[in-house]
Design an enzyme around this catalytic site. Structure first.
Site, short mmCIF file in Angstrom:
data_model
loop_
_atom_site.label_atom_id
_atom_site.label_comp_id
_atom_site.label_asym_id
_atom_site.label_seq_id
_atom_site.Cartn_x
_atom_site.Cartn_y
_atom_site.Cartn_z
N TYR A 95 12.83 2.46 -6.79
CA TYR A 95 12.96 2.41 -5.32
C TYR A 95 11.75 3.02 -4.62
CZ TYR A 95 17.66 0.51 -5.23
OH TYR A 95 18.73 -0.33 -5.33
N GLU A 189 30.23 6.95 -32.18
CA GLU A 189 29.78 5.89 -31.25
C GLU A 189 30.65 5.82 -30.00
OE1 GLU A 189 29.94 1.97 -32.97
OE2 GLU A 189 29.77 0.97 -31.03
N ASP A 241 31.47 1.85 -35.44
CA ASP A 241 32.25 0.69 -35.86
C ASP A 241 31.60 0.06 -37.09
OD1 ASP A 241 33.96 0.93 -33.71
OD2 ASP A 241 32.94 -0.60 -32.49
#
Lengths: 359, 568
Positions: A95, A189, A241
């Protein structure tokens, strides 16, 4: 790295370009190539590093002109930050630098997707971390454990932060460890897994530092894992996972990533080990009915990872091939199919006790 | 015809299938055949609906006016005035500055129709549509019953005013009043009253008809006074009267059995053999003998006037087996490249144009023709259309095709016309026109020939003869190539400007940043960068085009090919 040194590096980039301009040359900046082709994997260090390929970004080049302008804008912005000792997020940087280019319908930056890679370019060019340029990445990541840290004068005891844990800031350069009372570091995770283990006071019962990455680990989180290990030499176990995405999260924590190959020394934790979930866990813990069919994208990704040298270990090759062959994946939460506390009371203790890790 | 009755005297064959009642012939045919013929064939004569009626009326009178002026070697100035009397009710007047009509000639305004001759002069002429002013006068009689008024003078100090109608019973023009007055003026003005006519500013209306007439007749000034009082002027852009087309003899390969009998009816030759070599081009007496040998059943010593249709057909068949020299083409008079160019500039003010007049060619083996094409691009070229774009209604100029035969605009039946077909068959992309239909461009095509092969009696569409289509395409492609070289010049220029722009726009930001980083002088850096850019552009030493194209068009590299998922 001292502030003076960082300022000097930024100044040198500018004076180099001005020097080219004064000679009447087409000005350029040299940027090490950040791509698989220019990434080296060190078998001995177990980390990624950037090769020597460089690309030149010229001003008078139809394809480069805009990025050349943007590179100098970011450089000038960072010099300001360091000089005035202010920190900005990469979104704030976007910005601050976005404005209309006079007499055109074009902005200096159209979206943050344009400024973020330029920031990485600058890190790589100068061999300085963005944190040292006073730019902060988005943060995500939580920690819990019998750990006490000092953050800007505040003393924080990670064991007394209730259900939420300690939120890891994006910039951990100034975090000092006062006390680390643990036998290992467990990185997970999923937020949900972190919450489960935190509620079960896993870190208290098993003397560990518990860190949740919430998906791919943010820079601050990676740096924190690196720093804890550096200071305490505790073993680091990563729990994700059983899918390509999870395995890749582990590899980034352990060896670094292609994008950050230039900074593996600062971010990677090469001694980290993978605790699960593995394809073998699915059988060993009776999760056969709780697997998910792997998508084409998962399979494609796994095939690519087979070729990455940092997945070259025979255990990983076997693991990936098995996943591709069986076309399945499993989530950490699948362990809840046995019972809610199965993960904290049986799975993890058993895996750690038997030292069932992938390298 | 079901009853086998042939109408007497005139061979009104094709279009009268309905009135086959014997009764009808006995009682009424002789008295009203002209009016009846006209009424029954209205649509074929250009009177097919109120909008087209008005365009046809104006066309007939304007064609007469232009012919009259050119006949007298005068640069035409034609004024058309439309006055609205009521709904579908107009006074139409057409005035020219020609040589005027002598008193005796006035009734001949109706000449062609009443004389009933089928013999056409074989010459490139405007008058191939409709049946001329006679039809327009008849149409006034039919719709309002009002006579027409003619004011004419040869510039000799006497102005003639006549009021004229048609005596349907006698098939004769009737002049009610004939006044002579003193006055210095030259020209002819015809005023007629019509109903069942509609004025519209559409692509098929009078305004567009006259605009296109001006386009194909750059030597004429045409003024239109519209019903609302608005005056539209199409100025002349050429000061030369085009040469008169030359009457030609028909080539044996370009005629039909009927044409041959038509010619025979008017010949002075007494033997069929001599008639053929006297009336047709490229038929020597040796060729006539060759033809005779191919027609053993036809007596070539007979009076040509006695030739039956069957015999004529046999001879036409024989023609196809004989080798003739191609027909002469000198009789054709194109508008000419310079004059088409002037016209385009004058009427369309395009940014670019190109013009091609092809050399004469032959179709059906024996009919000469010639194609002219003008392409106008941007500026005032193209027709204004209302389009939907991203949900907004916008007006934009889109492609328009102006079709002409012998300088006469064709406004109707565009879809069935060989010209339209040919234009659409051209791959305009090759000539830097990426989207023809939506390009601001006007395509002008003029087909010139003593015999125009229309698709139907409506005479508004060219039939798709292979030779003609091919020649049309050649002409369009020639013109396209010329236009392309203009356009590529401009595009190179635009690309250069864009490239200048591409670098120049970043100079201020770069200079400011470098100055902030190094404290070097901003104006100094700015000046030096400008010099570097200018030098590079001048040398044409600009890199990165391929890289940019590869980025823009090439398959995007999947992030997963190079980077891990979700990396920051």
């Amino acid at each position: 790295m001292a502030r003076k040194e960082i300022q000097d590096k930024l100044l040198r980039l500018g004076t180099d370009v001005v020097g080219q301009i004064k000679k009447g040359d087409n000005p350029y900046v040299s940027i090490p190539v950040r791509a698989l082709s220019n990434v080296k994997f060190s078998e001995s260090k177990k980390t990624l590093s950037l090769g020597t390929q460089e690309s030149k970004r010229y001003f008078v080049n139809v394809a480069h002109a805009r990025k050349f302008m943007q590179t100098l804008l970011v450089t000038s912005f960072c010099k300001d930050l360091v000089e005035h000792d202010i920190h900005a997020s990469i979104r704030e940087a976007y910005y601050s630098l976005k404005r209309n280019i006079a007499d055109t319908h074009e902005n200096t930056f159209e979206e943050q997707g344009e400024s973020d890679p330029i920031i990485v370019d600058l890190e790589v060019m100068l061999d300085i971390l963005r944190e040292q340029l006073h730019l902060n990445a988005d943060r995500s990541g939580v920690a819990a454990g019998k750990v006490t840290v000092e953050d800007r004068g505040d003393i924080i005891d990670w064991s007394k932060l209730g259900s939420g844990g300690w939120s890891i800031p994006s910039n951990v350069e100034d975090i000092r460890f006062r006390k680390i009372d643990a036998k290992f570091v467990l990185v997970v995770e999923k937020n949900a897994t972190f919450d489960r283990l935190n509620e079960d006071k896993f870190w208290a019962k098993h003397d560990c530092v518990l860190i949740g990455t919430h998906g791919q680990a943010a820079r601050g989180t990676k740096r924190l894992i690196h720093n804890i290990h550096l200071q305490s030499k505790l073993p680091v176990y990563v729990f994700t996972d059983a899918d390509a995405y999870g395995y890749y999260i582990y590899s980034v924590i352990k060896s670094g990533s292609i994008n950050l190959a230039h900074a593996s020394e600062e971010f990677a934790t090469p001694s980290a080990k993978f605790i699960g979930l593995t394809m073998a866990d699915i059988e060993n813990f009776g999760l056969q009915k709780y697997t998910i069919r792997a998508t084409d994208q998962d399979i494609k990704r796994a095939r690519e990872m087979l070729k990455y040298p940092w997945f070259g270990a025979k255990e990983w090759q076997a693991e990936l091939k098995l996943m591709i062959e069986r076309k399945i994946k499993a989530e950490q939460e699948a362990l809840a199919s046995r019972h809610l506390k199965f993960v904290s009371e049986e799975y993890l203790p058993q895996k750690i006790k038997k030292k069932e890790f992938l390298p | 015809m079901a009853t086998g009755v042939t109408p007497p005297a005139e061979r009104i064959t094709d279009n009268t299938a309905e009135f086959n009642s014997e009764d009808f012939f006995k009682k009424t045919y002789r008295e009203s055949n002209v009016a009846e013929f006209f009424r029954r064939n209205l649509h074929m004569l250009g009177y097919a609906g109120p909008l087209r009626n008005l365009t046809t009326i104006v066309h007939e009178f304007v064609t007469n006016a232009l012919d009259a002026c050119e006949e007298g070697n005068i640069l035409p100035e034609v004024t058309v005035e439309l006055q609205e009397i009521g709904e579908r009710d107009f006074m139409v007047s057409v005035q020219d500055n020609g040589t005027g009509m002598p008193e005796s000639y006035i009734p001949k305004l109706l000449g062609k129709m009443l004389a009933g001759t089928k013999f056409h002069r074989y010459i490139q002429s405007r008058g191939q549509q409709g049946i001329g002013a006679a039809g327009a006068i008849m149409f006034a009689h039919m719709t309002t019953g009002q006579p027409i008024k003619i004011v004419t003078s040869g510039g000799n100090g006497t102005i003639l005013t006549a009021v004229m109608d048609i005596d349907i019973k006698k098939n004769e023009p009737v002049i009610f009043e004939l006044q002579k007055a003193k006055g210095k003026w030259r020209g002819t003005k015809i005023i007629a009253h019509y109903k069942d006519v509609l004025y519209q500013k559409s692509e098929q209306g009078v305004t567009e008809y006259l605009r296109r007439t001006a386009m194909a007749n750059p030597h004429a000034k045409i003024v239109l006074k519209e019903p609302d009082g608005n005056i539209v002027t199409f100025d002349k852009s050429a000061k030369k009267i085009p040469p008169k087309p030359v009457e030609m003899q028909q080539h044996p390969l370009g005629i039909t059995a009927d044409d041959l009998r038509g010619l025979a009816a008017n010949t002075e030759a007494r033997k069929l053999g001599t008639f053929l070599s006297a009336s047709l081009s490229r038929v020597s007496s040796a060729k006539a003998e060759e033809i005779a040998k191919l027609c053993p059943g036809v007596n070539f010593a007979m009076d040509p006037k006695e030739m039956t249709h069957l015999q004529a057909e046999t001879i036409i068949k024989a023609f196809k087996q004989v080798k003739f020299i191609a027909p002469a083409t000198e009789g054709l008079v194109p508008i000419g490249e310079d004059q088409v160019a002037e016209s385009l500039k004058n009427l369309l003010k395009p940014n670019f144009y190109s013009v091609v007049t092809r050399p004469p060619a032959i179709y059906r083996g024996g009919i000469p023709f010639q194609i002219e094409v003008g392409l106008a691009y941007e500026g005032g070229a193209g027709k204004i259309a209302t389009l939907k774009q991203d949900g907004f209604t916008v007006t934009a100029r889109v492609a328009e095709i102006m079709r002409f035969t012998n300088r006469v605009p064709l406004l109707f039946d565009a879809g069935g016309c060989a010209i339209t077909q040919a234009v659409k068959s051209v791959e305009w992309k090759r000539y830097h026109i990426s989207d023809f239909e939506n390009s601001p461009m006007t395509v002008v095509v003029n087909f010139i020939s003593p015999h125009v092969p229309y698709t139907s009696a409506g005479k508004q569409a060219l039939s798709d003869d292979e030779d003609i289509i091919q020649e049309l395409r050649f002409a369009l492609m020639d013109a396209g190539r010329k236009l392309k070289s203009h356009l590529s010049g401009i595009r190179r220029e635009q690309a250069r400007t864009r490239r200048n722009e591409l670098f120049n726009k970043y100079i201020p930001e770069i200079s400011r940043s470098l100055s902030k980083i190094t404290k070097a002088s901003e104006p100094d850096i700015r000046g030096r960068l400008q010099k570097i850019v200018n030098a590079k552009l001048k040398k044409g030493d600009i890199e990165g085009e391929e890289e940019l194209e590869a980025e823009a068009s090439g398959p995007k590299r999947k992030p997963s090919d190079e980077n891990g998922p979700g990396e920051d």
